[in-house]
Design an enzyme around this catalytic site. Structure first.
Site, PDB file in Angstrom:
ATOM      1  N   LYS A  35      32.833  51.108  39.645  1.00  0.00           N
ATOM      2  CA  LYS A  35      32.065  50.109  40.397  1.00  0.00           C
ATOM      3  C   LYS A  35      31.562  50.705  41.712  1.00  0.00           C
ATOM      4  O   LYS A  35      30.407  50.496  42.104  1.00  0.00           O
ATOM      5  CB  LYS A  35      32.938  48.876  40.691  1.00  0.00           C
ATOM      6  N   GLN A  79      40.313  42.889  41.924  1.00  0.00           N
ATOM      7  CA  GLN A  79      40.527  43.510  40.614  1.00  0.00           C
ATOM      8  C   GLN A  79      41.796  42.943  39.972  1.00  0.00           C
ATOM      9  O   GLN A  79      42.849  42.875  40.611  1.00  0.00           O
ATOM     10  CB  GLN A  79      40.632  45.040  40.775  1.00  0.00           C
ATOM     11  N   ASP A 119      32.305  37.841  40.559  1.00  0.00           N
ATOM     12  CA  ASP A 119      32.933  37.930  39.247  1.00  0.00           C
ATOM     13  C   ASP A 119      32.747  36.631  38.451  1.00  0.00           C
ATOM     14  O   ASP A 119      32.942  36.608  37.233  1.00  0.00           O
ATOM     15  CB  ASP A 119      34.452  38.124  39.427  1.00  0.00           C
TER      16      ASP A 119
HETATM   17  N1  GUN Z   1      40.020  43.366  35.163  1.00  0.00           N
HETATM   18  C1  GUN Z   1      39.494  43.616  33.952  1.00  0.00           C
HETATM   19  N2  GUN Z   1      38.216  43.200  33.907  1.00  0.00           N
HETATM   20  C2  GUN Z   1      37.943  42.668  35.107  1.00  0.00           C
HETATM   21  C3  GUN Z   1      36.786  42.073  35.677  1.00  0.00           C
HETATM   22  O1  GUN Z   1      35.742  41.926  35.063  1.00  0.00           O
HETATM   23  N3  GUN Z   1      36.903  41.667  36.962  1.00  0.00           N
HETATM   24  C4  GUN Z   1      38.048  41.798  37.663  1.00  0.00           C
HETATM   25  N4  GUN Z   1      38.072  41.349  38.911  1.00  0.00           N
HETATM   26  N5  GUN Z   1      39.127  42.338  37.174  1.00  0.00           N
HETATM   27  C5  GUN Z   1      39.078  42.777  35.906  1.00  0.00           C
END
Ligand code: GUN
Length: 283
Positions: free
Chosen positions: A51, A95, A118
């Site tokens: 990211k 996350q 998200d």
């Molecule tokens: N953990 C696995 N996939 C994701 C996601 O799309 N967003 C977040 N914040 N954590 C994750």
């Protein structure tokens, strides 16, 4: 004939377009994204690094706030409160998964819905449920972009989603429902899963078990979307679908890697930019 859906190529194109848009935009501050990473989960570290790299490439100001696994829930909530009012960051992402002593729901509820890139906040999920989405969970959003890119029609089609998580399965079902598909959500307790999956025109698989979906689960000519990211015994990244076995049966299929994964990151970047524009207009 089978078409392999090239998520990587579409993601690269959308990211280049976004980069150009941001460069030509007259925003007072560049779009900003903060990612809170709690603890040392290896997969999370990889996702967060990807990211960060994408943000840098596109011209999104990004910060990774690395926090110790032992951080208290209260201290994490305070961090989020600070970022909620920090004008440098238009998007906040925590996350997942979080350490066991932290209540994930409480944390997600604390993120300002305007900055919830998200799309996991109950307000954003509620809007999606009502068919008026604002922030959409990035993986299902990316899947919709891929289906559109390949002109895969949804109206009247039968979609089976395997997996009922709040971040993939449930929002995926809402998105295809809004496009007039008939959708079934299946999960680990579903009876006769293979027979059910075999009725799908479009099968979306998010179960987290490597190569679980074999040809018994797939109708000839179906579209298969593989959300899985698993490591096999040799450490190789594999999807939830046994690609070699299943691909020849399908009309369209996403590979792993270079399928859904790059699209998830791309949609996060797009939503961060859109959040930045909305927040600037609101000031
Ligand atoms: N953990 C696995 N996939 C994701 C996601 O799309 N967003 C977040 N914040 N954590 C994750």
């Amino acid at each position: 004939m089978t078409t392999i859906i090239d998520g990587k190529r579409l993601a690269d194109r959308l990211q280049n377009e976004l980069k150009e848009q941001i460069a030509n935009d007259s925003l007072r501050t560049p779009p900003g994204l903060v990612v809170l990473l709690v603890g040392e989960n290896a997969a999370s570290q990889t996702y967060v690094r990807n990211k960060e790299l994408a943000a840098k490439r596109i011209g999104i100001h990004s910060k990774v706030d690395r926090l110790p696994a032992a951080i208290s829930e209260k201290a994490l909530l305070e961090r989020i409160t600070q970022y909620n009012v920090d004008p440098a960051f238009h998007g906040i992402l925590v996350q997942l998964p979080l350490p066991k002593h932290i209540d994930e729901e409480k944390i997600l509820n604390a993120i300002s819905p305007e900055k919830d890139v998200d799309g996991f906040h109950p307000l954003n999920l509620g809007k999606l449920f009502l068919g008026k989405p604002e922030m959409i969970p990035c993986t299902p959003y990316g899947i919709m972009k891929m289906l559109d890119e390949y002109h895969i029609q949804l109206e009247g089609k039968k979609v089976v989603v395997i997996g009922r998580s709040n971040i993939v399965g449930k929002p995926m079902a809402q998105l295809v429902l809004a496009r007039h598909a008939t959708v079934t959500i299946a999960h680990s307790r579903t009876k006769h899963l293979a027979e059910l999956a075999k009725t799908a025109d479009i099968l979306v698989v998010a179960i987290g078990r490597g190569k679980f979906i074999t040809k018994e689960y797939v109708k000839p000519g179906a579209v298969v979307i593989d959300v899985g990211m698993n490591r096999d015994e040799n450490g190789k990244l594999v999807g939830d679908v046994d690609f070699e076995e299943v691909a020849p049966l399908t009309s369209y299929i996403t590979p792993v890697p270079k399928g859904v994964g790059p699209m998830t990151i791309t949609m996060l970047m797009i939503q961060t930019y859109e959040a930045a524009k909305r927040q600037e207009n609101a000031r």
